[in-house]
Design an enzyme around this catalytic site. Structure first.
Site, short mmCIF file in Angstrom:
data_model
loop_
_atom_site.label_atom_id
_atom_site.label_comp_id
_atom_site.label_asym_id
_atom_site.label_seq_id
_atom_site.Cartn_x
_atom_site.Cartn_y
_atom_site.Cartn_z
N ARG A 60 -4.95 0.58 -7.08
CA ARG A 60 -3.70 1.15 -6.54
C ARG A 60 -3.16 2.27 -7.41
NH1 ARG A 60 -2.03 -2.17 -2.28
NH2 ARG A 60 -2.29 -4.40 -2.59
N GLY A 116 0.79 -1.24 0.00
CA GLY A 116 0.00 0.00 0.00
C GLY A 116 0.81 1.27 0.00
N LYS A 128 -6.62 7.12 10.21
CA LYS A 128 -8.09 7.07 10.28
C LYS A 128 -8.54 7.44 11.68
CE LYS A 128 -9.74 3.70 7.20
NZ LYS A 128 -10.33 2.39 6.97
N ASP A 184 1.14 3.27 4.40
CA ASP A 184 0.07 4.02 3.76
C ASP A 184 -0.91 4.61 4.76
OD1 ASP A 184 -0.91 1.52 4.50
OD2 ASP A 184 -1.75 1.02 2.55
N ASP A 228 -4.50 2.58 10.84
CA ASP A 228 -5.91 2.32 11.14
C ASP A 228 -6.00 1.87 12.60
OD1 ASP A 228 -8.63 1.80 10.79
OD2 ASP A 228 -8.32 -0.11 9.80
N PHE A 240 -13.50 3.41 3.94
CA PHE A 240 -12.53 2.56 3.26
C PHE A 240 -12.00 3.30 2.04
CE2 PHE A 240 -10.76 -0.79 0.68
CZ PHE A 240 -10.06 -1.51 1.64
N VAL A 241 -10.70 3.58 2.05
CA VAL A 241 -10.13 4.38 0.97
C VAL A 241 -9.27 3.55 0.02
CG1 VAL A 241 -10.18 6.55 2.26
CG2 VAL A 241 -8.18 5.10 2.39
#
Ligand code: 5GP
Ligand code: MG
Length: 175
Positions: free
Chosen positions: A158, A38, A124, A93, A96, A145-146
């Site tokens: 991606r 990511g 987040k 990335d 969370d 959710f990104v």
């Protein structure tokens, strides 16, 4: 899909993060370790804005989920660099729950680096289950959710140059 962060906003934010890192790490040679996959696009942009001597390596994490228990996180460090006595900058990335970054830091800490810092593009809001926080954060985002800019949904999206939030209608199978 709705655009959450534009290409320009991402670049502006990375410029600020890079400036902050440059100021605080002042000329120290860095060992940058990115958590794949990511962070691949963030890594590519961030490293080119960091005017510092650096080495770059990667690790990959995957979590295998069984039943209702949280997955055990495994870390593949075949493509990592030696970190003993080094100033390490971890790049991921998104922060969370925080378990991924915490586990990677634990693993690297055992290899006796001189210091460990971490940079994430996204954090987040309200999702964290660990007490640690990354040293450098690009954006704080709501709990959605990104995808895009390296982040995937089932290995797709991606390559989007911006960050988007997935909506119900986007949850289709690309197989
Ligand atoms: P954590 O261990 O902090 O809960 O999760 C971190 C990892 O979960 C990230 O490195 C990323 O791979 C994945 N992840 C968490 N939230 C999202 C999201 O909104 N979109 C995508 N594509 N991946 C996410
Ligand atoms: Mg990840």
């Amino acid at each position: 899909m709705k655009i959450l962060v534009t290409e320009q906003q991402i670049q502006d934010s990375i410029n600020k993060v890079a400036e902050d890192i440059r100021a605080r790490e002042a000329g120290k040679p860095l060992t940058v370790i990115a958590i794949m996959t990511g962070s691949i696009v963030f890594l590519a942009d961030l490293m080119r804005k960091l005017d510092l001597p650096m080495r770059v390596g990667v690790v990959q994490t995957s979590s295998y989920k069984g039943g209702t228990t949280r997955g055990t996180l495994t870390i593949n460090s075949d493509m990592m660099l030696d970190v003993e006595g080094r100033d390490v900058l971890l790049v991921d990335d998104i922060f969370d729950t925080g378990h991924t970054l915490e586990k990677v830091i634990e693993m690297i800490d055992e290899l006796r680096p001189k210091s460990i810092k971490s940079a994430v593009l996204l954090l987040k809001r309200g999702r964290q289950e660990v007490t640690m926080r990354p040293d450098y954060v690009g954006f704080e985002i709501p709990d959605e959710f990104v995808v895009g800019y390296g982040l995937d949904y089932r290995d797709m999206y991606r390559n989007l140059p911006y960050l988007a939030a997935l909506e119900e209608s986007d949850l289709v199978d690309h197989a």
